[in-house]
Write an enzyme that holds these catalytic residues in place. Sequence first.
Site: not given
Length: 97
Positions: A19-22, A24
């Site tokens: 995932t990314d920082a969010g 997602i």
Amino acid sequence: MNTLSQPFALPCRVYYEDTDAGGIVYYVNYLKFMERARTERLRRMGFIQSQLAQDNLLFVVHSCEARYHAPARLDDELSVSAEVVELNRASLRFRQQ
């Protein structure tokens, strides 16, 4: 029913590294999930890639098309399908979701 026509899906958990920082899933990681499902589908068909590589036989992705409908998120469990839709002497084509 032969192994080619049997449905196949690989459960795949979304981890932090996907995932990314969010939280997602980063878009290119879907291709990694697809690769895992294709590899396991080939294994079910009797094609063990490590054994084939020893004989200098490799499966290569020639092309792909992706449509993203909704984001996967951290801790989701995905079901990644790999359906063989065409089998030729030197190639095969998959449909994956």
